[in-house]
Design a protein around this motif. Structure first.
Motif, PDB file in Angstrom:
ATOM      1  N   VAL A 175      -2.281   0.193  14.279  1.00 21.49           N
ATOM      2  CA  VAL A 175      -3.074   0.925  13.286  1.00 21.49           C
ATOM      3  C   VAL A 175      -3.702   2.160  13.920  1.00 21.49           C
ATOM      4  N   LEU A 176      -4.232   2.020  15.127  1.00 23.78           N
ATOM      5  CA  LEU A 176      -4.825   3.177  15.808  1.00 23.78           C
ATOM      6  C   LEU A 176      -3.797   4.282  16.050  1.00 23.78           C
ATOM      7  N   LYS A 177      -2.557   3.887  16.294  1.00 25.88           N
ATOM      8  CA  LYS A 177      -1.493   4.873  16.524  1.00 25.88           C
ATOM      9  C   LYS A 177      -0.883   5.384  15.225  1.00 25.88           C
ATOM     10  N   GLY A 178      -1.291   4.830  14.084  1.00 29.32           N
ATOM     11  CA  GLY A 178      -0.790   5.287  12.798  1.00 29.32           C
ATOM     12  C   GLY A 178       0.650   4.891  12.512  1.00 29.32           C
ATOM     13  N   ARG A 179       1.079   3.766  13.033  1.00 32.98           N
ATOM     14  CA  ARG A 179       2.459   3.308  12.821  1.00 32.98           C
ATOM     15  C   ARG A 179       2.582   2.665  11.445  1.00 32.98           C
ATOM     16  N   ARG A 180       3.384   3.262  10.608  1.00 35.49           N
ATOM     17  CA  ARG A 180       3.539   2.802   9.229  1.00 35.49           C
ATOM     18  C   ARG A 180       4.021   1.354   9.170  1.00 35.49           C
ATOM     19  N   TYR A 181       4.917   0.985  10.040  1.00 35.58           N
ATOM     20  CA  TYR A 181       5.447  -0.375  10.047  1.00 35.58           C
ATOM     21  C   TYR A 181       4.332  -1.399  10.289  1.00 35.58           C
ATOM     22  N   THR A 182       3.375  -1.076  11.136  1.00 32.56           N
ATOM     23  CA  THR A 182       2.248  -1.972  11.386  1.00 32.56           C
ATOM     24  C   THR A 182       1.417  -2.150  10.124  1.00 32.56           C
ATOM     25  N   TYR A 183       1.224  -1.068   9.395  1.00 32.32           N
ATOM     26  CA  TYR A 183       0.482  -1.163   8.138  1.00 32.32           C
ATOM     27  C   TYR A 183       1.222  -2.056   7.145  1.00 32.32           C
ATOM     28  N   GLN A 184       2.550  -1.982   7.152  1.00 33.33           N
ATOM     29  CA  GLN A 184       3.331  -2.786   6.219  1.00 33.33           C
ATOM     30  C   GLN A 184       3.209  -4.274   6.515  1.00 33.33           C
ATOM     31  N   TRP A 185       3.490  -4.684   7.753  1.00 30.13           N
ATOM     32  CA  TRP A 185       3.396  -6.110   8.049  1.00 30.13           C
ATOM     33  C   TRP A 185       1.946  -6.562   8.132  1.00 30.13           C
ATOM     34  N   GLY A 186       1.064  -5.656   8.518  1.00 27.28           N
ATOM     35  CA  GLY A 186      -0.353  -6.000   8.602  1.00 27.28           C
ATOM     36  C   GLY A 186      -0.968  -6.339   7.254  1.00 27.28           C
ATOM     37  N   SER A 187      -0.442  -5.720   6.194  1.00 25.65           N
ATOM     38  CA  SER A 187      -0.984  -6.001   4.868  1.00 25.65           C
ATOM     39  C   SER A 187      -0.744  -7.454   4.455  1.00 25.65           C
ATOM     40  N   MET A 188       0.301  -8.062   4.974  1.00 25.58           N
ATOM     41  CA  MET A 188       0.549  -9.482   4.696  1.00 25.58           C
ATOM     42  C   MET A 188      -0.144 -10.375   5.730  1.00 25.58           C
ATOM     43  N   TYR A 189      -0.175  -9.939   6.958  1.00 25.86           N
ATOM     44  CA  TYR A 189      -0.762 -10.709   8.048  1.00 25.86           C
ATOM     45  C   TYR A 189      -2.269 -10.881   7.866  1.00 25.86           C
ATOM     46  N   ILE A 190      -2.937  -9.864   7.334  1.00 24.03           N
ATOM     47  CA  ILE A 190      -4.390  -9.911   7.181  1.00 24.03           C
ATOM     48  C   ILE A 190      -4.805 -10.950   6.150  1.00 24.03           C
ATOM     49  N   LEU A 191      -3.869 -11.361   5.307  1.00 18.24           N
ATOM     50  CA  LEU A 191      -4.190 -12.357   4.286  1.00 18.24           C
ATOM     51  C   LEU A 191      -4.540 -13.717   4.902  1.00 18.24           C
TER      52      LEU A 191
END
Length: 123
Positions: A56-72
């Motif tokens: 997220v700090l590096k602004g990697r779009r893929y991290t935002y994608q999987w992170g949106s499910m992981y944070i659940l």
């Protein structure tokens, strides 16, 4: 230009809520309201958020994608503990739910606003 401001906002919302969630998880399980006297191994759940924080700090779009499910996972844990715990732990669980919700919103917004089909909107 408007999209760039929204992208920047969603990025910093994600960073701030994720860092706050890490701090909450550590302080909750070690000092504020641990499950056992003297601290709990549940504080290690914050370590699971660190790889996501780096992306997220590096602004990697893929991290935002999987992170949106992981944070659940943290959202569900917060809901269950808000329902089952008592006192300060119940309040902290509510805060965890709120932070996980903000994280999810920031992640989803960033992933949506930086989708390749937009063409020129980049992070």
């Amino acid at each position: 230009m408007k999209d760039q401001r929204l992208i920047t906002f969603s990025h910093w919302l994600s960073v701030a809520s994720l860092v706050a969630l890490i701090v909450l998880c550590i302080s909750w399980e070690l000092w504020l309201a641990p499950m056992k006297e003297g601290g709990s191994w549940l504080a290690l759940k914050a370590v699971l958020l660190l790889p996501m924080l780096m992306g997220v700090l590096k602004g990697r779009r893929y991290t935002y994608q999987w992170g949106s499910m992981y944070i659940l996972i943290w959202f569900v844990e917060g809901v269950m503990r808000a329902w089952g715990d008592q006192g300060l732990s119940q309040i902290l669980a509510g805060v965890e739910v709120a932070l996980a919700t903000l994280c999810f919103a920031g992640f989803a917004a960033f992933a949506w606003l930086t989708r390749p089909s937009l063409g020129n909107a980049t992070a």
